[in-house]
Design an enzyme around this catalytic site. Structure first.
Site, PDB file in Angstrom:
ATOM      1  N   ARG A  68      17.477  77.428  11.875  1.00 31.27           N
ATOM      2  CA  ARG A  68      16.168  78.092  12.005  1.00 31.27           C
ATOM      3  C   ARG A  68      15.721  78.115  13.470  1.00 31.27           C
ATOM      4  NH1 ARG A  68      12.808  79.186   8.042  1.00 31.27           N
ATOM      5  NH2 ARG A  68      13.597  77.663   6.583  1.00 31.27           N
ATOM      6  N   ASN A 110      -1.501  86.241  11.058  1.00 29.71           N
ATOM      7  CA  ASN A 110      -0.815  86.567   9.800  1.00 29.71           C
ATOM      8  C   ASN A 110      -1.839  87.185   8.853  1.00 29.71           C
ATOM      9  OD1 ASN A 110       1.261  86.586   7.822  1.00 29.71           O
ATOM     10  ND2 ASN A 110       0.456  84.699   6.937  1.00 29.71           N
ATOM     11  N   HIS A 112      -2.582  87.467   4.682  1.00 29.21           N
ATOM     12  CA  HIS A 112      -2.167  86.861   3.419  1.00 29.21           C
ATOM     13  C   HIS A 112      -2.947  87.528   2.283  1.00 29.21           C
ATOM     14  CE1 HIS A 112      -0.637  83.770   0.778  1.00 29.21           C
ATOM     15  NE2 HIS A 112      -1.851  83.622   0.290  1.00 29.21           N
ATOM     16  N   ASP A 148       0.181  79.083   5.471  1.00 33.58           N
ATOM     17  CA  ASP A 148      -1.058  79.865   5.314  1.00 33.58           C
ATOM     18  C   ASP A 148      -2.304  78.995   5.546  1.00 33.58           C
ATOM     19  OD1 ASP A 148       0.429  82.180   4.595  1.00 33.58           O
ATOM     20  OD2 ASP A 148       0.666  81.367   2.586  1.00 33.58           O
TER      21      ASP A 148
HETATM   22  C1  GRF Z   1       1.301  92.110   2.303  1.00 31.01           C
HETATM   23  O1  GRF Z   1       0.730  91.964   1.040  1.00 31.01           O
HETATM   24  C2  GRF Z   1       0.927  90.954   3.197  1.00 31.01           C
HETATM   25  O2  GRF Z   1      -0.319  90.414   2.910  1.00 31.01           O
HETATM   26  C3  GRF Z   1       1.997  89.933   2.877  1.00 31.01           C
HETATM   27  O3  GRF Z   1       3.162  90.684   2.685  1.00 31.01           O
HETATM   28  C4  GRF Z   1       2.816  92.017   2.276  1.00 31.01           C
HETATM   29  C5  GRF Z   1       3.478  92.942   3.244  1.00 31.01           C
HETATM   30  O4  GRF Z   1       3.351  94.275   2.874  1.00 31.01           O
HETATM   31  N1  GRF Z   1       2.081  88.934   3.918  1.00 31.01           N
HETATM   32  P1  GRF Z   1       3.787  95.428   3.876  1.00 31.01           P
HETATM   33  O5  GRF Z   1       5.248  95.172   4.247  1.00 31.01           O
HETATM   34  O6  GRF Z   1       2.903  95.390   5.071  1.00 31.01           O
HETATM   35  O7  GRF Z   1       3.634  96.687   3.079  1.00 31.01           O
END
Ligand code: GRF
Length: 229
Positions: A68, A110, A112, A148
């Site tokens: 990683r 990020n 979520h 998160d």
């Molecule tokens: C979204 O629901 C985001 O919140 C999560 O992954 C999904 C990504 O969707 N972290 P996209 O690839 O932007 O359509």
């Protein structure tokens, strides 16, 4: 002209959030420049979106790295070479190492698809439906070494109806994601975000005249007014 915020976007899949950033930049409501889009998945549709818009991409396939740390090290190299100031995770499905966070301290955002701290982790729309919550939503937060768990920038709430399934709820939430992610990044671009422990303070925009003079803020995005309870 106020300097555009150089961002790097990390993706793994469809990239609808990436698309909303591209659209907001095109419309002039996000004063940022996507310097690079990094995908760990060579087949991510997000890469196709970049080709269409002439945005530089790099594929860093995690399967080709022995650890990683090496994988993350390569991503850090690419992001730094592209002059990225803010790293934007948009559906990036890999856990990042402490070294990555050290390379961009409180400079990784990020999104979520739940109202944190409820439902961290994966498959959270299904978990929200199964739990029977009446409201869910999405959270833009700074990423830290936990899952998160970093300081929250903006949240948006959506109702959860009794006959919702995970897909219907996910679509309702996604619409809000596309609205608040560009907004959070715009706050950052305008230098209006201050982090104090867990709390993110967003200061009111400078009056336009002052902003022009100091070159320190682009067209202001209003902070929602405080209701007087
Ligand atoms: C979204 O629901 C985001 O919140 C999560 O992954 C999904 C990504 O969707 N972290 P996209 O690839 O932007 O359509």
């Amino acid at each position: 002209m106020v300097k555009k915020l150089p961002i790097g976007v990390l993706v793994s899949g469809g990239g609808s959030n990436l698309q909303s950033l591209i659209d907001h930049i095109d419309q002039g409501t996000l004063n940022a420049e996507i310097r690079i889009v990094l995908s760990n998945n060579p087949d991510a549709f997000a890469l196709e979106r970049c080709r269409k818009h002439g945005i530089p991409t790099a594929v860093v396939d995690h399967r080709e790295f022995s650890s990683r740390e090496r994988f993350d090290g390569r991503m850090v190299e690419i992001l730094n070479a592209a002059g990225v100031e803010l790293v934007v995770m948009a559906g990036f499905m890999r856990i990042l190492s402490p070294e990555f966070f050290q390379a961009f301290p409180m400079r990784i955002m990020n999104i979520h698809p739940a109202l944190l701290p409820a439902f961290p982790g994966t498959h959270v729309q299904r978990k929200a439906v199964d739990y029977g919550v009446k409201f869910s939503g999405c959270t833009v937060h700074f990423a830290d070494e936990g899952v998160d768990s970093g300081p929250i920038v903006i949240q948006a709430v959506v109702p959860v109806y009794e006959d919702d399934d995970a897909e219907i709820l996910a679509a309702r939430i996604l619409k809000e994601e596309h609205r608040i992610y560009p907004q959070a990044i715009q706050y950052y671009a305008e230098g209006r975000i201050r982090i104090e422990g867990r709390k993110v303070h967003i200061r009111q925009p400078l009056p336009e005249a002052v902003a022009k003079e100091t070159g320190s803020a682009s067209p202001p995005v209003p902070v929602p007014p405080r209701s007087s309870d």
